[in-house]
Write a protein that holds these residues in place. Sequence first.
Motif, PDB file in Angstrom:
ATOM      1  N   LEU A  33       0.825  -1.209   0.000  1.00 57.55           N
ATOM      2  CA  LEU A  33       0.000   0.000   0.000  1.00 57.55           C
ATOM      3  C   LEU A  33       0.862   1.264   0.000  1.00 57.55           C
ATOM      4  CD1 LEU A  33      -2.746  -1.196   2.477  1.00 57.55           C
ATOM      5  CD2 LEU A  33      -3.027  -0.790   0.032  1.00 57.55           C
ATOM      6  N   ALA A  34       1.953   1.234   0.746  1.00 51.34           N
ATOM      7  CA  ALA A  34       2.864   2.390   0.771  1.00 51.34           C
ATOM      8  C   ALA A  34       3.478   2.621  -0.614  1.00 51.34           C
ATOM      9  CB  ALA A  34       3.961   2.173   1.812  1.00 51.34           C
ATOM     10  N   ILE A  35       3.815   1.525  -1.302  1.00 53.83           N
ATOM     11  CA  ILE A  35       4.346   1.648  -2.661  1.00 53.83           C
ATOM     12  C   ILE A  35       3.287   2.238  -3.586  1.00 53.83           C
ATOM     13  CG2 ILE A  35       5.108   0.300  -4.669  1.00 53.83           C
ATOM     14  CD1 ILE A  35       6.515  -1.579  -2.639  1.00 53.83           C
ATOM     15  N   GLY A  36       2.022   1.893  -3.343  1.00 55.55           N
ATOM     16  CA  GLY A  36       0.944   2.442  -4.158  1.00 55.55           C
ATOM     17  C   GLY A  36       0.666   3.908  -3.893  1.00 55.55           C
ATOM     18  N   VAL A  37       0.912   4.348  -2.676  1.00 56.84           N
ATOM     19  CA  VAL A  37       0.627   5.737  -2.305  1.00 56.84           C
ATOM     20  C   VAL A  37       1.803   6.667  -2.620  1.00 56.84           C
ATOM     21  CG1 VAL A  37       0.215   7.237  -0.304  1.00 56.84           C
ATOM     22  CG2 VAL A  37      -1.115   5.167  -0.591  1.00 56.84           C
ATOM     23  N   ALA A  38       3.009   6.155  -2.614  1.00 53.29           N
ATOM     24  CA  ALA A  38       4.186   7.008  -2.838  1.00 53.29           C
ATOM     25  C   ALA A  38       4.102   7.813  -4.146  1.00 53.29           C
ATOM     26  CB  ALA A  38       5.458   6.169  -2.788  1.00 53.29           C
ATOM     27  N   PRO A  39       3.719   7.195  -5.270  1.00 47.44           N
ATOM     28  CA  PRO A  39       3.605   8.017  -6.484  1.00 47.44           C
ATOM     29  C   PRO A  39       2.524   9.088  -6.382  1.00 47.44           C
ATOM     30  CG  PRO A  39       3.666   5.690  -7.050  1.00 47.44           C
ATOM     31  CD  PRO A  39       3.542   5.776  -5.575  1.00 47.44           C
ATOM     32  N   LEU A  40       1.486   8.820  -5.609  1.00 43.63           N
ATOM     33  CA  LEU A  40       0.442   9.830  -5.428  1.00 43.63           C
ATOM     34  C   LEU A  40       0.986  11.055  -4.715  1.00 43.63           C
ATOM     35  CD1 LEU A  40      -2.579   7.628  -4.313  1.00 43.63           C
ATOM     36  CD2 LEU A  40      -2.102   8.546  -6.573  1.00 43.63           C
ATOM     37  N   ILE A  41       1.776  10.810  -3.698  1.00 43.33           N
ATOM     38  CA  ILE A  41       2.328  11.916  -2.911  1.00 43.33           C
ATOM     39  C   ILE A  41       3.254  12.780  -3.762  1.00 43.33           C
ATOM     40  CG2 ILE A  41       3.820  12.481  -0.949  1.00 43.33           C
ATOM     41  CD1 ILE A  41       2.605   9.953   0.423  1.00 43.33           C
ATOM     42  N   VAL A  42       4.125  12.130  -4.547  1.00 44.34           N
ATOM     43  CA  VAL A  42       5.043  12.927  -5.358  1.00 44.34           C
ATOM     44  C   VAL A  42       4.320  13.588  -6.531  1.00 44.34           C
ATOM     45  CG1 VAL A  42       7.140  11.729  -4.673  1.00 44.34           C
ATOM     46  CG2 VAL A  42       5.866  10.899  -6.628  1.00 44.34           C
ATOM     47  N   THR A  43       3.213  13.022  -6.983  1.00 53.29           N
ATOM     48  CA  THR A  43       2.419  13.668  -8.034  1.00 53.29           C
ATOM     49  C   THR A  43       1.734  14.911  -7.492  1.00 53.29           C
ATOM     50  OG1 THR A  43       2.082  11.578  -9.168  1.00 53.29           O
ATOM     51  CG2 THR A  43       0.573  13.344  -9.712  1.00 53.29           C
ATOM     52  N   VAL A  44       1.194  14.807  -6.285  1.00 54.11           N
ATOM     53  CA  VAL A  44       0.569  15.968  -5.658  1.00 54.11           C
ATOM     54  C   VAL A  44       1.607  17.070  -5.449  1.00 54.11           C
ATOM     55  CG1 VAL A  44      -0.500  16.797  -3.516  1.00 54.11           C
ATOM     56  CG2 VAL A  44      -1.329  14.712  -4.590  1.00 54.11           C
ATOM     57  N   ALA A  45       2.846  16.680  -5.145  1.00 52.34           N
ATOM     58  CA  ALA A  45       3.916  17.659  -4.962  1.00 52.34           C
ATOM     59  C   ALA A  45       4.368  18.269  -6.293  1.00 52.34           C
ATOM     60  CB  ALA A  45       5.114  17.010  -4.262  1.00 52.34           C
ATOM     61  N   GLY A  46       3.905  17.695  -7.407  1.00 55.94           N
ATOM     62  CA  GLY A  46       4.223  18.261  -8.710  1.00 55.94           C
ATOM     63  C   GLY A  46       5.466  17.698  -9.359  1.00 55.94           C
ATOM     64  N   TRP A  47       6.021  16.623  -8.848  1.00 53.26           N
ATOM     65  CA  TRP A  47       7.256  16.086  -9.389  1.00 53.26           C
ATOM     66  C   TRP A  47       7.042  15.056 -10.488  1.00 53.26           C
ATOM     67  CZ3 TRP A  47       9.485  15.183  -3.888  1.00 53.26           C
ATOM     68  CH2 TRP A  47       9.848  16.407  -3.349  1.00 53.26           C
ATOM     69  N   LEU A  48       5.958  14.323 -10.423  1.00 54.74           N
ATOM     70  CA  LEU A  48       5.698  13.290 -11.422  1.00 54.74           C
ATOM     71  C   LEU A  48       4.352  13.526 -12.071  1.00 54.74           C
ATOM     72  CD1 LEU A  48       6.975  10.111  -9.544  1.00 54.74           C
ATOM     73  CD2 LEU A  48       8.142  11.384 -11.314  1.00 54.74           C
ATOM     74  N   SER A  49       4.040  12.732 -13.074  1.00 59.60           N
ATOM     75  CA  SER A  49       2.800  12.977 -13.793  1.00 59.60           C
ATOM     76  C   SER A  49       2.016  11.699 -14.034  1.00 59.60           C
ATOM     77  CB  SER A  49       3.107  13.689 -15.105  1.00 59.60           C
ATOM     78  OG  SER A  49       3.930  12.873 -15.905  1.00 59.60           O
ATOM     79  N   ARG A  50       1.426  11.604 -15.206  1.00 61.87           N
ATOM     80  CA  ARG A  50       0.469  10.546 -15.527  1.00 61.87           C
ATOM     81  C   ARG A  50       1.035   9.145 -15.315  1.00 61.87           C
ATOM     82  NH1 ARG A  50      -2.497  10.753 -21.131  1.00 61.87           N
ATOM     83  NH2 ARG A  50      -3.186  12.689 -20.208  1.00 61.87           N
ATOM     84  N   LEU A  51       2.271   8.895 -15.694  1.00 60.00           N
ATOM     85  CA  LEU A  51       2.861   7.569 -15.550  1.00 60.00           C
ATOM     86  C   LEU A  51       2.881   7.133 -14.081  1.00 60.00           C
ATOM     87  CD1 LEU A  51       4.152   5.155 -16.899  1.00 60.00           C
ATOM     88  CD2 LEU A  51       6.359   6.295 -16.702  1.00 60.00           C
ATOM     89  N   ALA A  52       3.166   8.060 -13.190  1.00 62.96           N
ATOM     90  CA  ALA A  52       3.157   7.741 -11.762  1.00 62.96           C
ATOM     91  C   ALA A  52       1.749   7.395 -11.290  1.00 62.96           C
ATOM     92  CB  ALA A  52       3.709   8.911 -10.957  1.00 62.96           C
ATOM     93  N   LEU A  53       0.760   8.097 -11.805  1.00 66.05           N
ATOM     94  CA  LEU A  53      -0.622   7.795 -11.437  1.00 66.05           C
ATOM     95  C   LEU A  53      -1.048   6.428 -11.955  1.00 66.05           C
ATOM     96  CD1 LEU A  53      -2.389  11.225 -11.973  1.00 66.05           C
ATOM     97  CD2 LEU A  53      -1.742  10.152  -9.819  1.00 66.05           C
ATOM     98  N   VAL A  54      -0.630   6.090 -13.149  1.00 65.39           N
ATOM     99  CA  VAL A  54      -0.959   4.771 -13.703  1.00 65.39           C
ATOM    100  C   VAL A  54      -0.306   3.677 -12.861  1.00 65.39           C
ATOM    101  CG1 VAL A  54      -0.661   3.260 -15.709  1.00 65.39           C
ATOM    102  CG2 VAL A  54      -1.371   5.637 -16.027  1.00 65.39           C
ATOM    103  N   ALA A  55       0.950   3.867 -12.500  1.00 63.77           N
ATOM    104  CA  ALA A  55       1.647   2.887 -11.657  1.00 63.77           C
ATOM    105  C   ALA A  55       0.952   2.750 -10.312  1.00 63.77           C
ATOM    106  CB  ALA A  55       3.104   3.301 -11.465  1.00 63.77           C
ATOM    107  N   SER A  56       0.546   3.861  -9.739  1.00 63.78           N
ATOM    108  CA  SER A  56      -0.161   3.840  -8.468  1.00 63.78           C
ATOM    109  C   SER A  56      -1.486   3.105  -8.589  1.00 63.78           C
ATOM    110  CB  SER A  56      -0.393   5.261  -7.972  1.00 63.78           C
ATOM    111  OG  SER A  56      -1.104   5.239  -6.765  1.00 63.78           O
ATOM    112  N   ALA A  57      -2.219   3.343  -9.667  1.00 62.56           N
ATOM    113  CA  ALA A  57      -3.498   2.668  -9.874  1.00 62.56           C
ATOM    114  C   ALA A  57      -3.305   1.163  -9.985  1.00 62.56           C
ATOM    115  CB  ALA A  57      -4.187   3.208 -11.123  1.00 62.56           C
TER     116      ALA A  57
END
Length: 100
Positions: A33-57
């Motif tokens: 779950l932490a691995i799934g949430v980590a890309p969300l956190i960095v996306t909210v911070a503006g560092w990553l984009s769509r690919l991170a959201l897809v990986a998180s999903a």
Amino acid sequence: MAATIWTGAYVAAYLVLVRHGGNSPAWWYIGLLAIGVAPLIVTVAGWLSRLALVASAVVLALAMLVGLLSIGIFLLPSAVCVIVAASLMKPTSRTVSGVG
């Protein structure tokens, strides 16, 4: 942001239910779950984009399937939020390092 909060509440509920049942939590599951949430956190911070959201999903959907026999279905709103966010996000040409 909503998926991150929902997943955090899910983890808290999972820990309470498992401890209430007299068992020890599956820490590998918490890690998943932490691995799934980590890309969300960095996306909210503006560092990553769509690919991170897809990986998180993908990771959150996997965690949902793994936990389906107990409370895994409650991860469905998180996975749906991330899928919707990824589909609505505009593609950018910005890289993580800012070069390119």
